[in-house]
Motif scaffolding. Structure first.
Motif, PDB file in Angstrom:
ATOM      1  N   UNK A 108       0.808  -1.233   0.000  1.00 25.29           N
ATOM      2  CA  UNK A 108       0.000   0.000   0.000  1.00 25.29           C
ATOM      3  C   UNK A 108       0.836   1.275   0.000  1.00 25.29           C
ATOM      4  N   UNK A 109       2.017   1.236   0.570  1.00 22.48           N
ATOM      5  CA  UNK A 109       2.865   2.437   0.572  1.00 22.48           C
ATOM      6  C   UNK A 109       3.313   2.798  -0.840  1.00 22.48           C
ATOM      7  N   UNK A 110       3.599   1.785  -1.665  1.00 23.16           N
ATOM      8  CA  UNK A 110       3.999   2.047  -3.053  1.00 23.16           C
ATOM      9  C   UNK A 110       2.827   2.560  -3.885  1.00 23.16           C
ATOM     10  N   UNK A 111       1.628   2.049  -3.608  1.00 24.94           N
ATOM     11  CA  UNK A 111       0.456   2.522  -4.350  1.00 24.94           C
ATOM     12  C   UNK A 111       0.075   3.940  -3.931  1.00 24.94           C
ATOM     13  N   UNK A 112       0.270   4.288  -2.672  1.00 25.07           N
ATOM     14  CA  UNK A 112      -0.083   5.635  -2.204  1.00 25.07           C
ATOM     15  C   UNK A 112       0.790   6.697  -2.850  1.00 25.07           C
ATOM     16  N   UNK A 113       2.020   6.369  -3.165  1.00 24.49           N
ATOM     17  CA  UNK A 113       2.892   7.337  -3.829  1.00 24.49           C
ATOM     18  C   UNK A 113       2.345   7.734  -5.191  1.00 24.49           C
TER      19      UNK A 113
ATOM     20  N   UNK B 165      -1.192   9.798  -4.736  1.00 21.38           N
ATOM     21  CA  UNK B 165      -1.003  11.190  -4.341  1.00 21.38           C
ATOM     22  C   UNK B 165      -0.734  12.107  -5.536  1.00 21.38           C
ATOM     23  N   UNK B 166      -0.262  11.548  -6.648  1.00 17.96           N
ATOM     24  CA  UNK B 166       0.052  12.359  -7.824  1.00 17.96           C
ATOM     25  C   UNK B 166      -1.195  12.802  -8.583  1.00 17.96           C
ATOM     26  N   UNK B 167      -2.279  12.043  -8.499  1.00 12.00           N
ATOM     27  CA  UNK B 167      -3.463  12.350  -9.303  1.00 12.00           C
ATOM     28  C   UNK B 167      -4.588  12.964  -8.486  1.00 12.00           C
TER      29      UNK B 167
ATOM     30  N   UNK C 253     -11.548  12.316  -4.816  1.00  9.56           N
ATOM     31  CA  UNK C 253     -10.887  11.631  -3.702  1.00  9.56           C
ATOM     32  C   UNK C 253     -10.220  10.378  -4.228  1.00  9.56           C
ATOM     33  N   UNK C 254      -9.147   9.988  -3.587  1.00 18.17           N
ATOM     34  CA  UNK C 254      -8.436   8.755  -3.940  1.00 18.17           C
ATOM     35  C   UNK C 254      -7.650   8.305  -2.723  1.00 18.17           C
ATOM     36  N   UNK C 255      -7.749   7.020  -2.412  1.00 16.25           N
ATOM     37  CA  UNK C 255      -7.045   6.493  -1.241  1.00 16.25           C
ATOM     38  C   UNK C 255      -6.717   5.030  -1.461  1.00 16.25           C
ATOM     39  N   UNK C 256      -5.826   4.525  -0.609  1.00 14.56           N
ATOM     40  CA  UNK C 256      -5.366   3.139  -0.673  1.00 14.56           C
ATOM     41  C   UNK C 256      -5.471   2.545   0.722  1.00 14.56           C
ATOM     42  N   UNK C 257      -6.173   1.437   0.833  1.00 13.30           N
ATOM     43  CA  UNK C 257      -6.304   0.715   2.092  1.00 13.30           C
ATOM     44  C   UNK C 257      -5.443  -0.542   2.064  1.00 13.30           C
ATOM     45  N   UNK C 258      -5.052  -0.967   3.249  1.00 12.04           N
ATOM     46  CA  UNK C 258      -4.211  -2.163   3.355  1.00 12.04           C
ATOM     47  C   UNK C 258      -5.087  -3.416   3.349  1.00 12.04           C
ATOM     48  N   UNK C 259      -4.677  -4.406   2.554  1.00 11.06           N
ATOM     49  CA  UNK C 259      -5.393  -5.674   2.477  1.00 11.06           C
ATOM     50  C   UNK C 259      -4.723  -6.740   3.320  1.00 11.06           C
ATOM     51  N   UNK C 260      -5.179  -7.963   3.204  1.00  9.71           N
ATOM     52  CA  UNK C 260      -4.562  -9.060   3.971  1.00  9.71           C
ATOM     53  C   UNK C 260      -3.140  -9.337   3.494  1.00  9.71           C
ATOM     54  N   UNK C 261      -2.296  -9.747   4.406  1.00 12.58           N
ATOM     55  CA  UNK C 261      -0.890 -10.036   4.104  1.00 12.58           C
ATOM     56  C   UNK C 261      -0.696 -11.553   3.986  1.00 12.58           C
ATOM     57  N   UNK C 262      -0.101 -11.965   2.895  1.00 12.04           N
ATOM     58  CA  UNK C 262       0.211 -13.386   2.689  1.00 12.04           C
ATOM     59  C   UNK C 262       1.563 -13.687   3.328  1.00 12.04           C
ATOM     60  N   UNK C 263       1.617 -14.695   4.176  1.00 15.85           N
ATOM     61  CA  UNK C 263       2.848 -15.023   4.887  1.00 15.85           C
ATOM     62  C   UNK C 263       3.474 -16.269   4.256  1.00 15.85           C
ATOM     63  N   UNK C 264       4.696 -16.119   3.828  1.00 13.96           N
ATOM     64  CA  UNK C 264       5.460 -17.222   3.254  1.00 13.96           C
ATOM     65  C   UNK C 264       6.779 -17.332   4.014  1.00 13.96           C
ATOM     66  N   UNK C 265       7.430 -18.506   3.900  1.00  9.33           N
ATOM     67  CA  UNK C 265       8.685 -18.738   4.612  1.00  9.33           C
ATOM     68  C   UNK C 265       9.763 -19.147   3.622  1.00  9.33           C
ATOM     69  N   UNK C 266      10.965 -18.737   3.965  1.00 13.16           N
ATOM     70  CA  UNK C 266      12.120 -19.019   3.107  1.00 13.16           C
ATOM     71  C   UNK C 266      13.215 -19.636   3.958  1.00 13.16           C
ATOM     72  N   UNK C 267      13.842 -20.694   3.485  1.00 11.11           N
ATOM     73  CA  UNK C 267      14.924 -21.298   4.290  1.00 11.11           C
ATOM     74  C   UNK C 267      16.173 -20.421   4.308  1.00 11.11           C
TER      75      UNK C 267
END
Length: 200
Positions: free
Chosen positions: A24-29, A32-34, A83-97
């Motif tokens: 969401x932080x990348x989408x908000x950038x 904010x431009x439009x 108006x334009x806004x971005x909300x945070x959605x669910x986070x997918x959790x993955x694991x890496x060795x």
């Protein structure tokens, strides 16, 4: 993308893209431009912005414009990004060795992008006009109050001068009374001396 409900009397239309695989932080950038721009200008900005989020935001904007034309019968030439806004959605959790048999968590974030398109608001100018009239009407009242204050100051000054004059008169009377008493005492003393001399 799906259009959510807004009030039926509002000259606006909305579109939302849900579960976009992006932070969401990348989408908000990009959002904010439009915000606050005309629709054509917003499309131009998104077209020449070299960010991954510009593509989903542009799709949401096109969907909002289509909803305004089809559902609200609004001309596309007069639309503005209200108006334009971005909300945070669910986070997918993955694991890496990792080394030593450990595992680290990887967060794959999602977001919901919403854009509202409508006609520009011209009510701000109409609200400002009566405010200016009210300020102009209040200006002479302030002058009247200042005049009243000056008159009160003058009256207080006169009262203080009158008090001073009365105080001076009272002090003068006291001094004259003291002088007369002193003269009487001296006269009494002189008469006593003369009597003593005559007896001798």
């Amino acid at each position: 993308m799906a259009a959510t409900k807004i009030s039926p009397h509002a000259q606006e239309a909305m579109a939302t893209a849900r579960y976009i695989r992006m932070s969401p932080t990348k989408a908000r950038q990009i959002v904010d431009l439009i915000r606050g721009r005309h629709v054509d200008e917003a499309r131009r900005v998104l077209r020449f912005t070299q960010r991954a989020a510009s593509l989903p935001v542009r799709k949401v904007l096109d969907s909002a414009i289509a909803n305004a034309e089809h559902n609200r019968n609004l001309p596309a030439d007069e639309l503005v990004v209200a108006r334009a806004w971005v909300d945070e959605g669910p986070t997918l959790r993955r694991f890496r060795p990792r080394a030593m048999g450990r595992a680290t968590r990887i967060r794959k974030r999602t977001c919901h992008i919403s854009v509202v398109v409508g006609r520009p608001r011209e009510e701000i100018v109409e609200v400002d006009r009566p405010r200016r009239k009210s300020t102009e009407s209040k200006a002479p009242e302030k002058k009247k109050t200042t005049r009243k204050k000056t008159t009160t100051k003058k009256t207080t000054a006169k009262e203080t001068t009158a008090k001073k004059t009365t105080a001076k008169k009272t002090t003068a009377k006291k001094t004259t009374a003291k002088k007369t008493t002193a003269k009487k005492t001296t006269a009494k003393k002189t008469t006593r001396r003369k009597k003593k001399e005559g007896d001798a």
